[in-house]
Write an enzyme that holds these catalytic residues in place. Structure first.
Site, PDB file in Angstrom:
ATOM      1  N   GLY A   1       0.815  -1.208   0.000  1.00  0.00           N
ATOM      2  CA  GLY A   1       0.000   0.000   0.000  1.00  0.00           C
ATOM      3  C   GLY A   1       0.852   1.262   0.000  1.00  0.00           C
ATOM      4  O   GLY A   1       0.527   2.248  -0.676  1.00  0.00           O
ATOM      5  N   THR A   2       1.944   1.230   0.740  1.00  0.00           N
ATOM      6  CA  THR A   2       2.805   2.410   0.838  1.00  0.00           C
ATOM      7  C   THR A   2       3.394   2.772  -0.524  1.00  0.00           C
ATOM      8  O   THR A   2       3.366   3.939  -0.933  1.00  0.00           O
ATOM      9  CB  THR A   2       3.932   2.148   1.860  1.00  0.00           C
ATOM     10  OG1 THR A   2       3.327   1.877   3.132  1.00  0.00           O
ATOM     11  CG2 THR A   2       4.865   3.344   1.986  1.00  0.00           C
ATOM     12  N   ASN A  10      -8.159   4.199   8.630  1.00  0.00           N
ATOM     13  CA  ASN A  10      -7.609   3.040   9.322  1.00  0.00           C
ATOM     14  C   ASN A  10      -7.775   3.097  10.840  1.00  0.00           C
ATOM     15  O   ASN A  10      -7.749   2.077  11.498  1.00  0.00           O
ATOM     16  CB  ASN A  10      -6.126   2.856   8.967  1.00  0.00           C
ATOM     17  CG  ASN A  10      -5.355   4.150   8.993  1.00  0.00           C
ATOM     18  OD1 ASN A  10      -5.675   5.104   8.279  1.00  0.00           O
ATOM     19  ND2 ASN A  10      -4.341   4.201   9.831  1.00  0.00           N
ATOM     20  N   GLN A  25      -7.807  -0.005   3.493  1.00  0.00           N
ATOM     21  CA  GLN A  25      -8.676  -0.553   4.550  1.00  0.00           C
ATOM     22  C   GLN A  25     -10.022  -1.029   4.009  1.00  0.00           C
ATOM     23  O   GLN A  25     -10.709  -1.810   4.660  1.00  0.00           O
ATOM     24  CB  GLN A  25      -8.937   0.520   5.623  1.00  0.00           C
ATOM     25  CG  GLN A  25      -7.728   0.831   6.484  1.00  0.00           C
ATOM     26  CD  GLN A  25      -7.355  -0.312   7.415  1.00  0.00           C
ATOM     27  OE1 GLN A  25      -8.195  -1.109   7.818  1.00  0.00           O
ATOM     28  NE2 GLN A  25      -6.084  -0.405   7.754  1.00  0.00           N
ATOM     29  N   SER A  84      -3.541  -3.150  -0.597  1.00  0.00           N
ATOM     30  CA  SER A  84      -2.456  -3.935  -0.001  1.00  0.00           C
ATOM     31  C   SER A  84      -2.958  -5.319   0.387  1.00  0.00           C
ATOM     32  O   SER A  84      -4.050  -5.456   0.944  1.00  0.00           O
ATOM     33  CB  SER A  84      -1.930  -3.201   1.231  1.00  0.00           C
ATOM     34  OG  SER A  84      -0.976  -3.994   1.890  1.00  0.00           O
ATOM     35  N   GLY A  85      -2.152  -6.341   0.108  1.00  0.00           N
ATOM     36  CA  GLY A  85      -2.579  -7.728   0.331  1.00  0.00           C
ATOM     37  C   GLY A  85      -2.794  -8.117   1.777  1.00  0.00           C
ATOM     38  O   GLY A  85      -3.732  -8.846   2.098  1.00  0.00           O
ATOM     39  N   HIS A  86      -1.932  -7.603   2.677  1.00  0.00           N
ATOM     40  CA  HIS A  86      -1.962  -8.140   4.043  1.00  0.00           C
ATOM     41  C   HIS A  86      -3.102  -7.618   4.903  1.00  0.00           C
ATOM     42  O   HIS A  86      -3.244  -8.018   6.047  1.00  0.00           O
ATOM     43  CB  HIS A  86      -0.601  -7.955   4.731  1.00  0.00           C
ATOM     44  CG  HIS A  86      -0.274  -6.549   5.135  1.00  0.00           C
ATOM     45  ND1 HIS A  86      -0.429  -6.112   6.428  1.00  0.00           N
ATOM     46  CD2 HIS A  86       0.218  -5.493   4.450  1.00  0.00           C
ATOM     47  CE1 HIS A  86      -0.037  -4.844   6.509  1.00  0.00           C
ATOM     48  NE2 HIS A  86       0.358  -4.451   5.314  1.00  0.00           N
ATOM     49  N   CYS A 112       2.222   5.972  19.653  1.00  0.00           N
ATOM     50  CA  CYS A 112       3.246   7.017  19.757  1.00  0.00           C
ATOM     51  C   CYS A 112       4.386   6.697  18.807  1.00  0.00           C
ATOM     52  O   CYS A 112       4.916   5.596  18.790  1.00  0.00           O
ATOM     53  CB  CYS A 112       3.747   7.153  21.178  1.00  0.00           C
ATOM     54  SG  CYS A 112       3.865   5.599  22.052  1.00  0.00           S
TER      55      CYS A 112
HETATM   56  C1  LIG Z   1      -1.812  -0.443   6.015  1.00  0.00           C
HETATM   57  C2  LIG Z   1      -2.133   0.803   5.289  1.00  0.00           C
HETATM   58  C3  LIG Z   1      -1.257   1.344   4.330  1.00  0.00           C
HETATM   59  C4  LIG Z   1       0.114   0.761   4.061  1.00  0.00           C
HETATM   60  O1  LIG Z   1       0.060  -0.458   3.400  1.00  0.00           O
HETATM   61  P1  LIG Z   1       1.372  -1.408   3.437  1.00  0.00           P
HETATM   62  O2  LIG Z   1       1.045  -2.505   2.493  1.00  0.00           O
HETATM   63  O3  LIG Z   1       1.493  -1.872   4.844  1.00  0.00           O
HETATM   64  O4  LIG Z   1       2.521  -0.581   2.994  1.00  0.00           O
HETATM   65  C5  LIG Z   1      -1.659   2.471   3.642  1.00  0.00           C
HETATM   66  N1  LIG Z   1      -2.848   3.045   3.866  1.00  0.00           N
HETATM   67  C6  LIG Z   1      -3.716   2.566   4.779  1.00  0.00           C
HETATM   68  C7  LIG Z   1      -5.034   3.230   4.949  1.00  0.00           C
HETATM   69  C8  LIG Z   1      -3.382   1.434   5.519  1.00  0.00           C
HETATM   70  O5  LIG Z   1      -4.248   0.978   6.423  1.00  0.00           O
END
Ligand SMILES: *Cc1c(COP(=O)(O)O)cnc(C)c1O
Length: 396
Positions: A74-75, A154, A182, A202-204, A328
């Site tokens: 996702g990043t 998120n 999300q 994002s897959g995870h 934090c």
């Molecule tokens: C988890 C998340 C990301 C980042 O995704 P990764 O695959 O962990 O890099 C980006 N945006 C949101 C809203 C997320 O919840």
């Protein structure tokens, strides 16, 4: 306390890779290890597997397969979308509109672009965390090249008015990106109907593997490459494909989409049971986020007089994994930007607890949490000077 039970309620952070997904991935580490760019048989098989995953992802978004580009997560998808649009369209303008409650993958990318001479408007949200489409419209200038608003938040789970913002952006000829990390797999998404130009996932976050994601880029969108190198992903995202993970994300999206409607109904019941139970049993607690326009699995509640971090430690001791809005950053006790954006005072912003449910959670687990949480909150409050002050003021 009961044995060593483990109750995982942090699905917004990550999810377990589903056994069916792992099983589908395994042969692509060993027997089917070919490089999709090569020409011989095992390479062609690898290429076919990537194509199949791309088709599955496209189907889930009502997109075309050639509009799906696999990334490392996702990043990367957020970075690519925002920097790629900014750099490719800077002759047209230098203004970007986003919201104050985006994930750091969006916010920090925008802050980086500000240093490069771009101008960014960070729109405020209402008390529920909603972006007002009228505020988006009012922020548009003749220099605006991109609007980036997340599909769902998120921390507090609020779902944004994506179709309304999409319609507006399309009408004005401005690109619209949404971070749907999300939302995907949990609420229906149709990139055509919602007039989305770019979408990150994002897959995870939906029982797929970590380290794999995708960027949807609508055909015809003018965007720079982010990763430079070989000609993979139709010359737009260089680097040898993460073959097994791509196979995994394909199976994961197909799997989660097939059960989405039913699973959402089930999770909403559990989520609301969590909310009602907590608000009923624990005084001085406040729901964060929208009462109904929120992700099926997300519950976020603030507790006055105490800190979310302390609640987490006690919950962990009881075998429950949850999260807080005030995570934090590297030891500094800055409250979450999301909690501050919805107008929570610092004390409440620090006292928030995020419980995000997923497919393995049961009613019994929700009731287990409802059994232990009131005692934890009470114990922490008896140690809290703020609570002592409050009690004293009530007695006067
Ligand atoms: C988890 C998340 C990301 C980042 O995704 P990764 O695959 O962990 O890099 C980006 N945006 C949101 C809203 C997320 O919840």
């Amino acid at each position: 306390m009961e044995g060593r039970r483990l109750v995982y309620m942090d699905h917004a952070a990550t999810t377990a890779t589903a056994p069916a997904v792992v099983e589908a991935m395994l042969p692509y580490f060993t027997d089917h290890f070919g490089n999709p760019s090569s020409v011989y048989k095992i390479a062609r098989e690898a290429k076919a597997a990537v194509d199949e995953a791309r088709e599955k992802m496209a189907r889930a978004l009502s997109a075309k397969p050639e509009e799906i580009y696999f990334t490392s997560g996702g990043t990367e998808a957020d970075n690519w979308a925002i920097k790629g649009i900014a750099f490719a369209n800077k002759q047209k303008g230098n203004h970007i509109i986003t919201s104050a409650i985006e994930h750091h993958a969006v916010l920090h990318t925008c802050q980086y672009l500000e240093k490069m001479g771009f101008e960014v408007t960070y729109l405020p949200v209402d008390e529920y965390g909603r972006v007002d489409p009228a505020a988006v419209e009012a922020a548009i200038t003749d220099k605006t090249i991109l609007i980036s608003i997340m599909f769902a938040n998120n921390e507090i789970g609020t779902i944004e008015p994506i179709a309304a913002i999409g319609a507006l952006a399309r009408k004005k000829g401005i690109y619209f990106h949404t971070d749907a990390v999300q939302a995907i797999g949990h609420v229906p998404i149709d990139v055509g109907a919602m007039q989305i130009d770019l979408l990150s996932l994002s897959g995870h976050k939906f029982n797929g593997p970590k380290g794999i994601g995708a960027l949807y880029i609508r055909k015809g969108v003018k965007i720079d490459n982010f990763m430079h190198g070989g000609g993979q992903e139709r010359k737009r995202r260089a680097g040898t494909e993460n073959l097994a993970a791509i196979v995994g994300i394909g199976v994961a999206i197909e799997r989660v989409t097939a059960s989405m409607e039913q699973e959402a109904k089930r999770l909403i019941v559990l989520r609301d049971r969590l909310r009602d139970g907590i608000l009923e049993k624990i005084p001085h607690a406040r729901l964060n986020g929208h009462p109904t326009e929120r992700l099926p699995g997300n519950m976020n509640i603030s507790f006055e007089f105490i800190e979310g971090e302390s609640i987490l430690l006690f919950l962990d001791h009881a075998g429950i994994s949850a999260s807080t809005g005030s995570a934090c950053t590297s030891g500094s006790l800055e409250p979450s930007h999301v909690m501050l954006a919805i107008g929570l005072p610092h004390e409440l912003a620090h006292g928030s607890l995020r419980m995000t449910l997923g497919e393995e959670n049961t009613e019994e687990e929700v009731d287990y949490l409802l059994g232990v949480l009131p005692g934890i909150v009470e114990r922490l409050r008896t140690m809290s000077p703020l609570y002592a002050d409050y009690k004293r003021s009530c007695n006067v």
